[in-house]
Design an enzyme around this catalytic site. Sequence first.
Site, mmCIF file in Angstrom:
data_model
loop_
_atom_site.group_PDB
_atom_site.id
_atom_site.type_symbol
_atom_site.label_atom_id
_atom_site.label_comp_id
_atom_site.label_asym_id
_atom_site.label_seq_id
_atom_site.Cartn_x
_atom_site.Cartn_y
_atom_site.Cartn_z
ATOM 1 N N GLY A 168 -0.430 -1.631 1.068
ATOM 2 C CA GLY A 168 0.807 -1.310 0.351
ATOM 3 C C GLY A 168 0.697 -1.805 -1.077
ATOM 4 C CE LYS A 169 -1.106 -3.767 -6.349
ATOM 5 N NZ LYS A 169 -2.135 -4.776 -6.067
ATOM 6 N N GLY A 170 3.451 -2.646 -4.741
ATOM 7 C CA GLY A 170 4.768 -2.524 -5.346
ATOM 8 C C GLY A 170 4.666 -2.584 -6.846
ATOM 9 C CB VAL A 181 3.350 3.047 -2.561
ATOM 10 C CG1 VAL A 181 2.566 4.108 -1.812
ATOM 11 C CG2 VAL A 181 4.061 3.667 -3.757
#
Length: 458
Positions: free
Chosen positions: A114-116, A69
Amino acid sequence: MDKQSTIIENSLKAIMDDKEFLPDLKAQTREQAYQSLVSILTTPNHIHKSFLRVTMENGTVERIPAFRVQHNDVLGPYKGGIRFHPSVTEDEVSDFSKLMTLKNALHEVPFGGGKGGLEINPRDYTEKELNLICKKYVQYFNDIMGPDKDIPAPDMGSGEREMDWMMAEYKTIHPGEPYRNSFTGKSIANGGSHGRREATGKGVYFSFRYLMYNYARENEKWLTQNENVFADTAVKYAKKKMTMAIQGFGNLGSVAALEAYKCTYLQNKIVAVSDHNVMLYNEEGLDVPSLVEFANEHDGELPTEDDQLQEYDIKANIHDRDELLELDVDVLLLAALENQLHKDNMENIKAEIIIEGANKPIAEEADKYLSDKGVLIIPDILANAGGVIVSYFEWMQGRETQFMSEERVYERLFDKMKHTMDTILPQFFGDPFPLRQNCYIHAVTKLSTIMFKQGKLY
Ligand code: NAD
């Protein structure tokens, strides 16, 4: 609405009443700018989702839900960890990506948020399978990644091994292009930064020490005069010997525990630590270095049996792990998981100072309840930024191919956190908002001004 969006919206409401907020705008245009900001900051720019197709060693094929994201890139390339955990969901990844945007804005790190995530339990896979999963993640998402686009890092369940694998796959897919700073949190051999592993734990303890020792003691007179409940708590404990309980003894908790134990500025007594198995308690204070030694030699775990304690000459009683949260201590350091303090246990929490090492360890309702009671909470956004700050150093070092010593990394880390705290603390002790809200107000104001000047709020 998720927790981050609620705090973002409340912070925007608070700054709307402030004349300093976008002062060049007339009333109606200010209202429009406010509405634009709410929609930009409470929704991510992009949500990328795939089901990775991975062939396991026994020949079966699994489809693994995988997310990246990208919340906001107004301050620079998207930046944030990749979590490997069975509870990963799109909403959770999205919520964390917002926190990253605000954390970077607060600490003046030139990255967006962001992040995953990968919805797996890494313990269920062989090393070879995990290597394949990491490669697949990069194969599916490499178009949206890169040193100037989106730079992932480790998170819960992933570490330098996974970042090394991912960087290598990125390099294979993009031959001849810069790759060293495409991922951070790598091993030193592969361009990682000295001090990255310890950075978050050291930064977490620094935030507490700086607030209590440097700030509260130096400003005692002002703090005593200004009738602020949080200032009263800080002054009350600044010169006292503080008892401390630490939940989580992993990378973050064990480093922070050792910093607290060795600290010569404050008088800390660490009476309890816990991990996913047990809590260890000693009202006279625990021998933290021996516990760290034990954990290093036992896969990161604390002793669970009396004979293990005896072997390492550690004096402690073994208790149920969740008793730690409700102990009668001055300081609670949460370094394990999210949502540990919630509506069912919030009334039993006795600590008057809580440090959030983990992300979101206090659920929304408990956060409000404890803050209203005057509990001084040093929030995740302020306390646990050490990891992303040193990731930024790693990214810079990858660009310059020049590396800083471990000592220099900590020096620059503490300088950066000190700068943030010197900006936030006078504001915090001078107004009625909790520290979390102050941090968000500052971060949101910074993002608003930049977006306004870039013409993004029409
Ligand atoms: P880690 O996996 O190394 O350690 C987690 C620790 O928590 C372990 O000791 C584990 O046994 C313990 N634990 C798990 N469940 C528990 C429970 N119910 N009660 C008590 N202890 C429990 O992880 P870490 O790197 O130390 O990170 C801890 C938290 O901080 C995570 O939520 C992570 O997302 C967050 N965080 C870490 C960093 C970083 O750079 N390490 C940065 C920001 C945020």
